[in-house]
Structures are given as structure tokens and as C-alpha cells.
Design a protein around this motif. Structure first.
Motif, mmCIF file in Angstrom:
data_model
loop_
_atom_site.group_PDB
_atom_site.id
_atom_site.type_symbol
_atom_site.label_atom_id
_atom_site.label_comp_id
_atom_site.label_asym_id
_atom_site.label_seq_id
_atom_site.Cartn_x
_atom_site.Cartn_y
_atom_site.Cartn_z
ATOM 1 N N VAL A 31 -14.874 50.343 17.475
ATOM 2 C CA VAL A 31 -13.677 49.804 18.110
ATOM 3 C C VAL A 31 -13.512 48.313 17.801
ATOM 4 C CG1 VAL A 31 -12.576 49.331 20.331
ATOM 5 C CG2 VAL A 31 -13.663 51.546 19.924
ATOM 6 N N ALA A 32 -14.629 47.590 17.773
ATOM 7 C CA ALA A 32 -14.567 46.153 17.506
ATOM 8 C C ALA A 32 -13.997 45.855 16.132
ATOM 9 C CB ALA A 32 -15.954 45.541 17.635
ATOM 10 N N VAL A 33 -14.317 46.701 15.151
ATOM 11 C CA VAL A 33 -13.792 46.480 13.794
ATOM 12 C C VAL A 33 -12.273 46.598 13.796
ATOM 13 C CG1 VAL A 33 -13.734 47.386 11.446
ATOM 14 C CG2 VAL A 33 -15.908 47.202 12.655
ATOM 15 N N GLY A 34 -11.740 47.609 14.473
ATOM 16 C CA GLY A 34 -10.290 47.762 14.555
ATOM 17 C C GLY A 34 -9.631 46.588 15.240
ATOM 18 N N TYR A 35 -10.212 46.133 16.344
ATOM 19 C CA TYR A 35 -9.652 44.983 17.059
ATOM 20 C C TYR A 35 -9.758 43.707 16.223
ATOM 21 C CZ TYR A 35 -8.964 47.305 21.578
ATOM 22 O OH TYR A 35 -8.507 48.102 22.607
ATOM 23 N N ALA A 36 -10.842 43.578 15.447
ATOM 24 C CA ALA A 36 -10.992 42.385 14.617
ATOM 25 C C ALA A 36 -9.888 42.307 13.575
ATOM 26 C CB ALA A 36 -12.366 42.388 13.946
ATOM 27 N N LEU A 37 -9.577 43.440 12.948
ATOM 28 C CA LEU A 37 -8.498 43.442 11.957
ATOM 29 C C LEU A 37 -7.156 43.136 12.596
ATOM 30 C CD1 LEU A 37 -9.405 46.414 9.585
ATOM 31 C CD2 LEU A 37 -9.442 43.983 9.080
ATOM 32 N N PHE A 38 -6.995 43.516 13.857
ATOM 33 C CA PHE A 38 -5.767 43.209 14.591
ATOM 34 C C PHE A 38 -5.502 41.710 14.587
ATOM 35 C CE2 PHE A 38 -3.741 43.128 19.069
ATOM 36 C CZ PHE A 38 -2.468 43.202 18.530
ATOM 37 N N GLY A 39 -6.562 40.907 14.683
ATOM 38 C CA GLY A 39 -6.389 39.462 14.642
ATOM 39 C C GLY A 39 -6.442 38.886 13.248
ATOM 40 N N LEU A 40 -7.414 39.332 12.435
ATOM 41 C CA LEU A 40 -7.616 38.745 11.117
ATOM 42 C C LEU A 40 -6.467 39.053 10.161
ATOM 43 C CD1 LEU A 40 -11.436 39.500 10.680
ATOM 44 C CD2 LEU A 40 -10.353 37.337 11.346
#
Length: 406
Positions: A31-40
Motif C-alpha cells: 500500500v505504501a508504494v501506491g501512496y508514494a507514487l501518488f505524491g512522487l
């Protein structure tokens, strides 16, 4: 739609733990990877917005998010779930720079537009997870995630067909503009920084680097610092707030109609709903007061609220609800203020790039607030967490104050 998807994911995590034999740490990493791409992804999304136009990018975002949740519904294994969330994060990341660039260059009543835009985001934040929870009462998670794709497809189809002038509020090269005087003044001020591009966006690596340098060595650097403080506070306070509320005796589980109700969930949703009013007020303030000063006052309020939150818990349910409502209001009143401030300090031609950096700071750097909060709660306590949050708010207030005196 963006925030409906974003906040529906945590509700699905317990169901994935049942469907796939993995540990919570593994699910959390996915889940963290998906959220990280949301910002990056916001930064390249901003560049694409300036180059391709906002309407096309928003349509691609909607279809991408819909396709990601269709893939999620059909996922036979956790790696496919991970792929679906990565696709969702990449698709969703382009929305904020594209949507906010569209408002700042295409809408004359910029403050009202930011306010209504923020209200829609808050409605997705508060009502989206509630809708998912209700749907799960009558269907399994695969059917629910597939159903979530439908409204995004409809919205994407509308985005493809609708026609409008994306730059209706931008000062033209000959000096003519249909934008109101305050918008013209803001864009004129942003265009005074040398030969910064005013109309064609960023179309090469060299232009990206030169425009980024122009942004980050000017007053926008202070705005970027403000949005980082905002993102860190936002993720830091909201990520673990439901767990904190659940531990308070005021929100102990109750029996209703043969079911165990969890009052803390509704208190959390109510806090987010109050944010709708905060978004609207913040948008109105952008047209009436200097946004830098308003941001400083709002951050000062967030610092005070962080310090009085736990004392309010000890004082009883009513003081806790009042402080919680004020926290929700103030937390979201900041957003339209910094969105309008970005528009005032950047040229229209690289507005998408500017909002790309903005949401890189809010969601990318801001994502560290969740990790910071979790670490503090693990090795210290809630009092230490709210003290750190107050410190972050003081940093935001100080930076905004310095910008207002520039």
C-alpha cells in the motif's frame, strides 16, 4: 474520485489479509508504494499538464484510476494487487497539478473555484469510505472495487467531450485579459521574474531544469516549504487519529440493533466533513486577505490545537468534539490558501510544474508524516506526537510570516 479511491484502500486491507496469506507488514509495504507514487508522480504530472493540457490529463487520470480498480477486483494474488495499486498511484498523481493548473489559468473567480474544488475533495474523503463500507454490507470486496470504477469512467467520458478555454484567465501577450484585476495582478507579479515562460509550458529536459531552478531559487521556495509543513502535519495527524480515538473511553464500542458500533469511525468521518466548511472558508479568504498572512494564522491555530487536543480528551466528550471539529476545519482551511499562493508566485506557463512541486511536497514529502507519527507512537506516546505536530505547525507559521514580509 481521487480521494474516494485513496481512502477506500485502508478499508480493504483487512479483507486482503483474509484473501491472501501474507503478513501485515507485507500489505503495508504494498500500500505504501501506491501512496508514494501518488505524491512522487505529481512533478512529472505537472510537466505533462503544461505540455499536453489539463483536460486530456484529467481524462487519462480518471480512466487510469478506473482501470486500476478493475484490475484490483480481478487480482488473483498479492503481486497483482500491488501492480493495481502502483497503477492507481501513478494515474491519481497527475490529477492535482492538472486540476489546480486548470483552475488557476482557466477560471476568473479563482478563489470560489478553489473552494468548490476543495469541497469536492473533502466529500470524497468523508463520503467515499462510508460508501465503500456500506457496499461491503451487501457485496464482497471484488464486486465493490469493480463498482467503484464506474463513476470514474463516466467522468472520464465527460472530460473527453467537454470543451472550454483552459487559459481564459491568463494575461495575453498584448496585455488584454478577461480576468479580474486581482488575478491579473497576481499573474503580472509572477511574470516579472525575467524571461520565465508564460505560455508554452516545459517541453524539454533543459527547460525543466531551468524553470525548476527559477522556481526554487525565488519566493516559491518558501511556498514549497509551507506546503511540506502542511503535508507533514496532515499525514501525521490523520493517519493514526482513528487508532487514537479508538483508545479513548469516550468512543468505546456500543451495541445497536444487535451490532457492535464503533463511534470513533463516525467521529473521524465527522471531522473530515467539517473540513468541507474549512475548504470553502479558505477559498473565500483568498479573495479577501493576503494569503500568506492567512496561512500564518491558520498554522498558528493548528499549533494550539495540537497542544490542547489531549487536555480536551481528559476534559470530556464535548470538549474533545469541539477541539476535533476545530482541528478538521483548520486543517483543511490551509489547502485553498496555499493553492492560491502558488498561483500568485508562479508564471502561468509553468503553473502545472509549480503545482507538481506543490503536491510533491504535500503528498510525497508529506507521506513521511505517517512514518514519523508511527515511530513516535511506538517509541514514545501521543503527547510526544502532538508536541512534534505543534512544532511543525510553528515552522509553517514562521515561514508564511516571513513570506508575507518579503
Amino acid at each position: 474520485m481521487v480521494h474516494t479511491y485513496e481512502l477506500s484502500i485502508p478499508i480493504l486491507i483487512p479483507l486482503w489479509l483474509e484473501a491472501f496469506p501474507v503478513e501485515r507488514a507485507t500489505i503495508g509495504t504494498v500500500v505504501a508504494v501506491g501512496y508514494a507514487l501518488f505524491g512522487l508522480g505529481a512533478l512529472p504530472g505537472g510537466v505533462l499538464s503544461d505540455t499536453l493540457g489539463s483536460r486530456r490529463l484529467i481524462a487519462a487520470c480518471l480512466f487510469g484510476m478506473a482501470g486500476s480498480f478493475v484490475l484490483l477486483a480481478a487480482a488473483p494474488s498479492l503481486p497483482v494487487v500491488a501492480l493495481a495499486l502502483v497503477c492507481w498511484g501513478a494515474a491519481a498523481s497527475v490529477y492535482h497539478p492538472a486540476g489546480l493548473s486548470l483552475i488557476s489559468t482557466g477560471v476568473e473567480d479563482r478563489g470560489d473555484a478553489f473552494a468548490y474544488h476543495g469541497i469536492a475533495g473533502n466529500l470524497g474523503t468523508a463520503l467515499g469510505p462510508l460508501a465503500v463500507a456500506l457496499l461491503l454490507l451487501v457485496a464482497d470486496w471484488r464486486a465493490v472495487t469493480a463498482a467503484l470504477a464506474v463513476p470514474a469512467v463516466v467522468a472520464g467520458a465527460i472530460a473527453i467531450r467537454v470543451r472550454f478555454d483552459e487559459r481564459a484567465a491568463v494575461v495575453e501577450a498584448d496585455g488584454g485579459s478577461s480576468a479580474p484585476e486581482d488575478v491579473r495582478d497576481a499573474d503580472d507579479a509572477a511574470d516579472t521574474g525575467g524571461d520565465s515562460k508564460a505560455g508554452v509550458g516545459v517541453s524539454s529536459l533543459g527547460e525543466f531544469l531551468s524553470e525548476s531552478k527559477r522556481l526554487l531559487v525565488g519566493p516559491f521556495a518558501a511556498v514549497f516549504l509551507v506546503v511540506m509543513f502542511s503535508g507533514l502535519y496532515y499525514r501525521g495527524v490523520l493517519t493514526f487519529l482513528p487508532d487514537l480515538l479508538a483508545s479513548f473511553s469516550a468512543f468505546a464500542p456500543v451495541e445497536f440493533a444487535g451490532r457492535e458500533m464503533q463511534p470513533y469511525r463516525y467521529a473521524y468521518a465527522g471531522l473530515l466533513m467539517v473540513g468541507v466548511l474549512g475548504q470553502y472558508v479558505g477559498g473565500k479568504l483568498t479573495e479577501r486577505v493576503p494569503t500568506e498572512r492567512a496561512i500564518a494564522v491558520a498554522f498558528a491555530g493548528l499549533a494550539v490545537l495540537a497542544l490542547v487536543f489531549l487536555p480536551a480528551v481528559n476534559a470530556g466528550l464535548l470538549p474533545l468534539l469541539v477541539v476535533g471539529a476545530l482541528l478538521g476545519f483548520t486543517l483543511f482551511v490551509v489547502q485553498p490558501l496555499y493553492q492560491a499562493t502558488v498561483a500568485a508566485y508562479t508564471p502561468p506557463g509553468t503553473r502545472g510544474l509549480s503545482y507538481g512541486y506543490t503536491y510533491l511536497g504535500v503528498f510525497g514529502v508529506g507521506a513521511l508524516g505517517a512514518a514519523l507519527a508511527g515511530t513516535i507512537l511506538q517509541y514514545a506516546d501521543a503527547a510526544a506526537l502532538f508536541t512534534v505536530l505543534a512544532t511543525l505547525a510553528v515552522g509553517g507559521a514562521t515561514t508564511a510570516t516571513a513570506l508575507s514580509y518579503r
